[in-house]
Design a protein around this motif. Sequence first.
Motif, PDB file in Angstrom:
ATOM      1  N   ILE A 121      78.318   1.253  45.219  1.00 37.81           N
ATOM      2  CA  ILE A 121      79.678   0.663  46.180  1.00 37.81           C
ATOM      3  C   ILE A 121      80.715   0.722  45.018  1.00 37.81           C
ATOM      4  N   GLU A 122      81.624   0.186  45.000  1.00 36.17           N
ATOM      5  CA  GLU A 122      83.150   0.369  44.862  1.00 36.17           C
ATOM      6  C   GLU A 122      83.120   0.754  43.279  1.00 36.17           C
ATOM      7  N   HIS A 123      83.909   1.253  41.964  1.00 34.41           N
ATOM      8  CA  HIS A 123      84.030   1.157  39.913  1.00 34.41           C
ATOM      9  C   HIS A 123      82.384   1.648  40.536  1.00 34.41           C
ATOM     10  N   LEU A 124      82.106   3.086  40.773  1.00 33.69           N
ATOM     11  CA  LEU A 124      81.180   3.771  39.843  1.00 33.69           C
ATOM     12  C   LEU A 124      82.036   5.279  40.096  1.00 33.69           C
ATOM     13  N   TYR A 125      81.754   5.533  38.522  1.00 32.84           N
ATOM     14  CA  TYR A 125      82.389   6.202  38.291  1.00 32.84           C
ATOM     15  C   TYR A 125      81.367   7.879  37.600  1.00 32.84           C
ATOM     16  N   THR A 126      81.859   8.625  37.657  1.00 26.55           N
ATOM     17  CA  THR A 126      80.750  10.239  36.857  1.00 26.55           C
ATOM     18  C   THR A 126      80.963   9.681  35.087  1.00 26.55           C
ATOM     19  N   LEU A 127      80.582  10.988  34.677  1.00 22.09           N
ATOM     20  CA  LEU A 127      80.569  11.162  33.232  1.00 22.09           C
ATOM     21  C   LEU A 127      82.447  11.117  32.969  1.00 22.09           C
ATOM     22  N   ASP A 128      82.108  12.472  33.604  1.00 23.25           N
ATOM     23  CA  ASP A 128      83.906  13.332  33.660  1.00 23.25           C
ATOM     24  C   ASP A 128      84.852  12.373  33.936  1.00 23.25           C
ATOM     25  N   GLU A 129      84.380  11.682  34.709  1.00 20.55           N
ATOM     26  CA  GLU A 129      85.763  10.546  35.022  1.00 20.55           C
ATOM     27  C   GLU A 129      85.688   9.084  33.983  1.00 20.55           C
ATOM     28  N   ILE A 130      84.884   9.232  33.559  1.00 20.35           N
ATOM     29  CA  ILE A 130      84.585   7.740  32.762  1.00 20.35           C
ATOM     30  C   ILE A 130      85.519   8.506  31.695  1.00 20.35           C
ATOM     31  N   GLU A 131      84.940   9.767  30.847  1.00 20.10           N
ATOM     32  CA  GLU A 131      86.276  10.287  29.682  1.00 20.10           C
ATOM     33  C   GLU A 131      87.808   9.505  30.084  1.00 20.10           C
ATOM     34  N   LYS A 132      88.256   9.589  31.179  1.00 21.70           N
ATOM     35  CA  LYS A 132      89.375   9.774  31.641  1.00 21.70           C
ATOM     36  C   LYS A 132      90.223   8.028  31.419  1.00 21.70           C
ATOM     37  N   LEU A 133      89.168   6.939  31.793  1.00 17.40           N
ATOM     38  CA  LEU A 133      89.840   5.547  31.291  1.00 17.40           C
ATOM     39  C   LEU A 133      89.415   5.337  30.532  1.00 17.40           C
ATOM     40  N   TYR A 184      75.449 -11.960  25.443  1.00 21.70           N
ATOM     41  CA  TYR A 184      75.482 -11.427  26.642  1.00 21.70           C
ATOM     42  C   TYR A 184      73.744 -10.368  26.840  1.00 21.70           C
ATOM     43  N   THR A 185      73.249 -10.705  28.022  1.00 24.77           N
ATOM     44  CA  THR A 185      72.762  -9.532  28.794  1.00 24.77           C
ATOM     45  C   THR A 185      73.867  -8.816  29.006  1.00 24.77           C
ATOM     46  N   THR A 186      73.596  -6.928  28.623  1.00 26.82           N
ATOM     47  CA  THR A 186      74.640  -6.521  29.410  1.00 26.82           C
ATOM     48  C   THR A 186      74.122  -5.038  30.420  1.00 26.82           C
ATOM     49  N   GLY A 187      74.739  -4.964  31.579  1.00 24.03           N
ATOM     50  CA  GLY A 187      74.027  -3.712  32.613  1.00 24.03           C
ATOM     51  C   GLY A 187      74.963  -2.826  32.254  1.00 24.03           C
ATOM     52  N   ILE A 188      73.724  -1.603  32.080  1.00 22.21           N
ATOM     53  CA  ILE A 188      74.269  -0.473  32.620  1.00 22.21           C
ATOM     54  C   ILE A 188      73.647  -0.121  33.749  1.00 22.21           C
ATOM     55  N   HIS A 235      69.198  -1.256  31.093  1.00 19.73           N
ATOM     56  CA  HIS A 235      69.611  -0.099  32.041  1.00 19.73           C
ATOM     57  C   HIS A 235      69.100  -0.862  33.963  1.00 19.73           C
ATOM     58  N   PHE A 236      69.913  -0.877  34.671  1.00 22.19           N
ATOM     59  CA  PHE A 236      69.761  -1.402  35.998  1.00 22.19           C
ATOM     60  C   PHE A 236      70.232  -0.285  36.687  1.00 22.19           C
ATOM     61  N   ILE A 237      69.745  -0.602  38.225  1.00 21.04           N
ATOM     62  CA  ILE A 237      69.536   0.873  39.084  1.00 21.04           C
ATOM     63  C   ILE A 237      70.229   0.115  40.656  1.00 21.04           C
ATOM     64  N   ILE A 238      70.659   0.355  41.152  1.00 24.83           N
ATOM     65  CA  ILE A 238      71.704  -0.291  42.594  1.00 24.83           C
ATOM     66  C   ILE A 238      71.317   1.230  44.018  1.00 24.83           C
ATOM     67  N   ASN A 239      70.678   1.109  44.367  1.00 23.20           N
ATOM     68  CA  ASN A 239      69.750   2.052  45.623  1.00 23.20           C
ATOM     69  C   ASN A 239      71.234   2.039  46.814  1.00 23.20           C
ATOM     70  N   VAL A 240      72.371   1.540  46.529  1.00 23.15           N
ATOM     71  CA  VAL A 240      73.267   1.777  47.278  1.00 23.15           C
ATOM     72  C   VAL A 240      74.922   2.148  46.673  1.00 23.15           C
ATOM     73  N   ASN A 259      73.927   9.958  39.585  1.00 25.85           N
ATOM     74  CA  ASN A 259      74.876  10.515  38.743  1.00 25.85           C
ATOM     75  C   ASN A 259      75.810   9.335  38.270  1.00 25.85           C
ATOM     76  N   GLN A 260      76.450   8.366  38.839  1.00 27.89           N
ATOM     77  CA  GLN A 260      77.498   7.372  38.664  1.00 27.89           C
ATOM     78  C   GLN A 260      76.684   6.081  38.439  1.00 27.89           C
ATOM     79  N   ILE A 261      78.358   5.917  36.915  1.00 32.28           N
ATOM     80  CA  ILE A 261      77.721   4.584  36.370  1.00 32.28           C
ATOM     81  C   ILE A 261      78.613   3.352  36.938  1.00 32.28           C
TER      82      ILE A 261
END
Length: 343
Positions: free
Chosen positions: A312-324, A231-235, A305-310, A240-242
């Motif tokens: 979109i849905e399903h973006l999370y901070t690191l603190d939010e990711i800790e709860k997922l 796979y090519t896996t994209g971060i 690692h990729f970046i988007i400039n707008v 500051n959101q992933i």
Amino acid sequence: MQNNMQHKLITWYQENHRHFPWRENENPYNIWISEIMLQQTTTEAVIPYFKRFMETFDTIDKLANASLEEVYKLWEGLGYYRRAKHIHETAQIIVEKYHGEFPNTYEDILALKGIGPYTAGAICSIAYHQSTPAIDGNVLRIISRVYLLKDNIALNKTQKKITDIVKELLIGYDSSAFNQGLMDLGATICRPINPQCDICPIQSHCLAYAKNQQKVLPINIKNIKHQEIHYTTGIITYQNQILLIQNPAGLLENLYGFIQYDIESPYRFVEEFEKQFHIPLSIVAHIDDLKHVFTHRTWYMHVYHFIINVPIEHLYTLDEIEKLPLSTAHLKVLKAYLKSREF
């Protein structure tokens, strides 16, 4: 009677058994959770998970009323997440059908989701002292050696033969101590490689030992096709959101993870992402190449690692990711990304 195999094994178990939190009582709920966790997982790894799980869900009702996401979060890192889903569904069935009381017959327990013959046998024998075999890999190995069985234990007909043998051995004996004795004997003495026959309590009953075949048996030849996927896996980040997505039905169902495509290039990844999400994507850097092994497949994840400039849905901070609840494979990806940010 005191010289037979059953008596020797039970006496050895009573004097030498391993101490685990799920053995502190004969509660069928505790035994069920521990046995499901122990599938494909070592006892050492399971202990902290079991303790946390039972502290949070100390009753079947609490487990049934929890969200699946809460259950997955406590399961995070154990792998084989379908086990957690089945536990959650089964708890709800027990509450609805049995008013929160764990059923006490082999047939009713076996009918529950995610419970097979071994787990049903373990619960019946340990919690209810019923004379039911609990046939796992340890038991298959021990009985194969004791009876000098040269049949392939990977075959159903061999497993049935061994089940019938254990049924006979259980008659008139403490099924809980006998079954757990077999489990502990297989884990500590009658091991797959280099069994410690010199300290085995049932050595005098072992035909493989008598014929010097203990290092040959059991015959365990499985015909399993193993799949390898690259796979090519994209971060994918925005400020500051992933970006994380929740997996659909199938492997790693309902767990969160990174977007990945079965393609050979990050530039192809950009094309596939833009086709799917209609948003421009920029490549920042190659992060790492990671490997994760499942039972019947291996993932090779080439992480970028990729970046988007707008946004979109399903973006999370690191603190939010800790709860997922993240899959173990993609926890590796996240750790690789966070490590790359340290330099």
